[in-house]
Design an enzyme around this catalytic site. Structure first.
Site, PDB file in Angstrom:
ATOM      1  CD  GLU A 184      -5.856 -13.934  -9.848  1.00 20.70           C
ATOM      2  OE1 GLU A 184      -4.753 -13.528 -10.266  1.00 20.70           O
ATOM      3  OE2 GLU A 184      -6.185 -15.137  -9.883  1.00 20.70           O
ATOM      4  CD  GLU A 203     -13.414   5.930  14.824  1.00 21.24           C
ATOM      5  OE1 GLU A 203     -14.061   5.588  13.835  1.00 21.24           O
ATOM      6  OE2 GLU A 203     -13.829   5.795  15.976  1.00 21.24           O
ATOM      7  CG  ASP A 256      15.641   2.356   5.498  1.00 25.03           C
ATOM      8  OD1 ASP A 256      15.393   3.489   5.958  1.00 25.03           O
ATOM      9  OD2 ASP A 256      14.963   1.346   5.756  1.00 25.03           O
ATOM     10  CG  ASN A 305      -2.485   6.775   0.865  1.00 26.22           C
ATOM     11  OD1 ASN A 305      -1.967   5.817   0.320  1.00 26.22           O
ATOM     12  ND2 ASN A 305      -3.727   7.151   0.626  1.00 26.22           N
ATOM     13  CD  GLU A 363      -6.455   5.608  -1.516  1.00 21.95           C
ATOM     14  OE1 GLU A 363      -7.050   6.518  -0.916  1.00 21.95           O
ATOM     15  OE2 GLU A 363      -5.537   5.815  -2.332  1.00 21.95           O
TER      16      GLU A 363
END
EC number: 3.4.24.-
Length: 609
Positions: A334, A410, A467, A391, A201
């Site tokens: 970057e 969707e 794990d 997420n 995000e």
């Protein structure tokens, strides 16, 4: 379910080829003029939306016909996307614009497997596409009452400044063995299977100098930022990372930090501002500052391996080119550093193209990461577990209505394999986005030949002793959630303790930094961490480096003994001004029997977690 609309646009090449013209991208020496003619094939009585979800363009490039397929980038904006600017008296103005019917697309050229495209269709066609290995730009000509467009190769844009443009991140690798090792690996389908998609995000900040450069035209700045992020999103898709724009802030009245030509100073100030100000107002994973200030000798700078860190998940970018593609590549570069990617060495390759992570900007910007970049990125993700990018966007996060044929699953869809012409999923009915009769699933790590995988089938491999592997249940196409052993559980024959799915020990950390034949140094080397100098310390508080207490010295800078041929360094360490955190002992590392490192202290494992 909204039926996908297929639109054909014929672009007839104007017989005139220009010799020189000034466009938004600069002075172009050789270009073609084309005229888009939109031909719509809609059912009788159908209402045409403002911006279709799938479009097709036919045009001629160098006299040869090509077909450009486009699909709307429906994940470009987050559901809670916001924009902030400031009134002349400094009052904050934040809005939540409706961006579901946007005009930004990704695409490809028909019959060219290596082609890519990132296009804005807001006011004509603007963007870039790669055709037969060459990058082309397209943009509308600003002529009254005309639909003329210019198409030209990137190489035909005159460069005002031919000086080499460098990234400000420096590498002090004393051994290139880790990079060489990564370059010899091959990205396999099996490896990709166990790499779940990540979701960054992104928040953009534009400084006052850019506002001045654009004569205070905030709409122009916003449009440019959308186009840049659309390209960044396209670039990272091939890394299994989705980049969505969650916010844009324009410092329209004044800068909120002191933006200086010294890139290191500005990056530090921006990181502090993000940590203390921006994060308190807007949730996001990564922030990038775009500035029109001429940064000294560099065009960008970012912290390495810092994604999700409150201060260091940041980068700064000089807006030195009018070509959006160029700035987007710098931003991707970057952000790549934030994701743990170093500059490419001579061992790294991305086919016949220049790679994104080369230290200097290529004469022709690349949209490809190298094999080294791929493995460094996913090594960082799997071993450092930056939780903020876990997420994945759910169907409810897609802000526009579900559209069958856009290859996004969707709400209300059982599958979505693209248009009927392009669908290659034998389980999915491309026309309805429903599973075909007899199919239990159409996708997922636990879906084989349209059926749920048998119970007990491994779907996510063990990445470490801490794990355990996950296995299919036989009742779902999805692999169960990734579960780790409890933090603090002994691992590697009691040489370490589990921490977030890994077993961090100093030997492995020395190997990651310096390569083979390097081991944990003697205890006397770690006593240097009591100095509290530029490299020897345990933690930072309010910008000050705090020396280690005697009992904490193994939770500061990491020291390694180098026994490799030609080396005799009993106290080898790694330090970089651009990323001071790199080379520190990792959290959760065993520092004594029954103790682990936590925030620069060696604490009892029973109380650490």
């Amino acid at each position: 379910m909204i039926q996908v609309l297929l639109v054909t646009i014929c672009l007839a090449a104007f017989p005139y080829q220009g010799s020189s013209i000034i466009l938004e991208s600069g002075n172009v020496n050789d270009y073609e003029v084309i005229y888009p003619r939109k031909v719509t094939a809609l059912p009788k009585g159908a209402v045409q939306p403002k911006y279709e979800d799938a479009m097709q363009y036919e045009l001629k490039v160098n006299g040869e016909p090509v077909v450009l397929h486009l699909g709307k980038n429906k994940g470009l904006f987050s559901k809670d996307y916001s924009e902030t600017h400031y009134s002349p008296d400094g009052r904050e103005i934040t809005t939540y614009p409706l961006v579901e019917d946007h005009c930004y697309y990704h695409g490809r050229i028909e019959n060219d497997a290596d082609s890519t495209a990132s296009i804005s269709a807001c006011n004509g066609l603007k963007g870039h596409f790669k055709l037969q290995g060459e990058m082309y730009l397209i943009e509308p000509l600003k002529l009254p009452d005309s639909e003329a467009h210019a198409v030209y190769k990137y190489e035909n844009v005159e460069k005002e400044d031919e000086a080499l443009k460098m990234c400000g991140v420096t590498q002090n690798w004393e051994s290139y063995e880790p990079i060489k090792k990564a370059s010899q690996l091959v990205v396999t389908a099996e490896h990709q299977k166990y790499n779940p998609f990540r979701f960054v995000e992104l928040f953009l900040v534009v400084d006052k100098a850019m506002v001045t450069k654009n004569n205070g035209d905030l709409d122009k700045i916003k449009t440019r930022m959308y186009e840049i992020v659309n390209t960044v999103n396209e670039i990272y898709r091939y890394m299994y990372i989705h980049v969505a724009l969650v916010g844009l802030e324009i410092w329209s009245n004044e800068d909120k930090i002191t933006v200086k030509p010294e890139a290191g100073y500005t990056l530090n100030a921006f990181g502090e501002w993000r940590k203390t100000d921006l994060l308190t107002r807007k949730k996001h994973d990564n922030a990038q500052l775009l500035t029109a200030i001429d940064l000294d000798r560099v065009i960008g700078l970012a912290y390495v391996g810092s994604m999700c860190h409150p201060k260091r998940s940041t980068g700064i970018i000089q807006d030195y080119s009018e070509i959006n593609l160029v700035v987007a590549v710098i931003m991707a570069h970057e952000m790549g550093h934030n994701l743990g990617i170093n500059h490419d060495s001579g061992y790294c390759s991305c086919g016949d193209y220049a790679c994104i992570m080369r230290p200097e900007i290529s004469p022709e910007p690349s949209t490809f990461f190298s094999n080294c970049s791929y493995f460094e990125c996913w090594d960082f993700i799997m071993n450092h577990n930056p939780e903020c990018i876990l997420n994945e966007p759910l169907g409810t996060d897609i802000i526009s209505p579900p559209v069958c044929g856009n290859e996004l699953l969707e709400v209300g869809e059982e599958c979505d394999c693209g248009t009927p012409e392009n669908c290659q999923n034998e389980c999915c009915d491309a026309a309805t986005c429903k599973l075909k009769s007899g199919s239990q699933c159409g996708h997922g790590d636990c879906c084989e030949q349209c059926k749920f995988s048998k119970s007990g089938t491994e779907c996510r491999a063990s990445m470490s002793e801490c794990d355990p592997a996950e296995h299919c249940t036989g009742q779902s196409s999805e692999c169960p959630a990734d579960v780790f052993h409890k933090n603090g559980q002994p691992c590697l024959d009691n040489y370490g303790y589990c921490y977030n799915g890994n077993c961090p020990i100093m030997y492995h950390q020395c190997y990651d930094l310096f390569g083979a034949d390097v081991y944990e140094a003697e205890d006397s080397c770690f006593e240097r961490n009591q100095k509290g100098n530029y490299y020897g310390y345990c933690r930072k508080e309010n910008g000050n480096k705090i020396p280690c207490a005697p009992e904490d010295v193994k939770c500061g800078r990491l020291y390694c003994k180098d026994n490799s041929p030609g080396q005799n360094n009993p106290c080898k360490m790694f330090y970089s001004n651009e990323d001071e955190h790199k080379g520190m002992v990792l959290p959760g590392t065993k520092c004594a029997d029954g103790k682990v490192c936590s925030n620069g202290h060696c604490v009892d494992v029973a109380t650490a977690y």
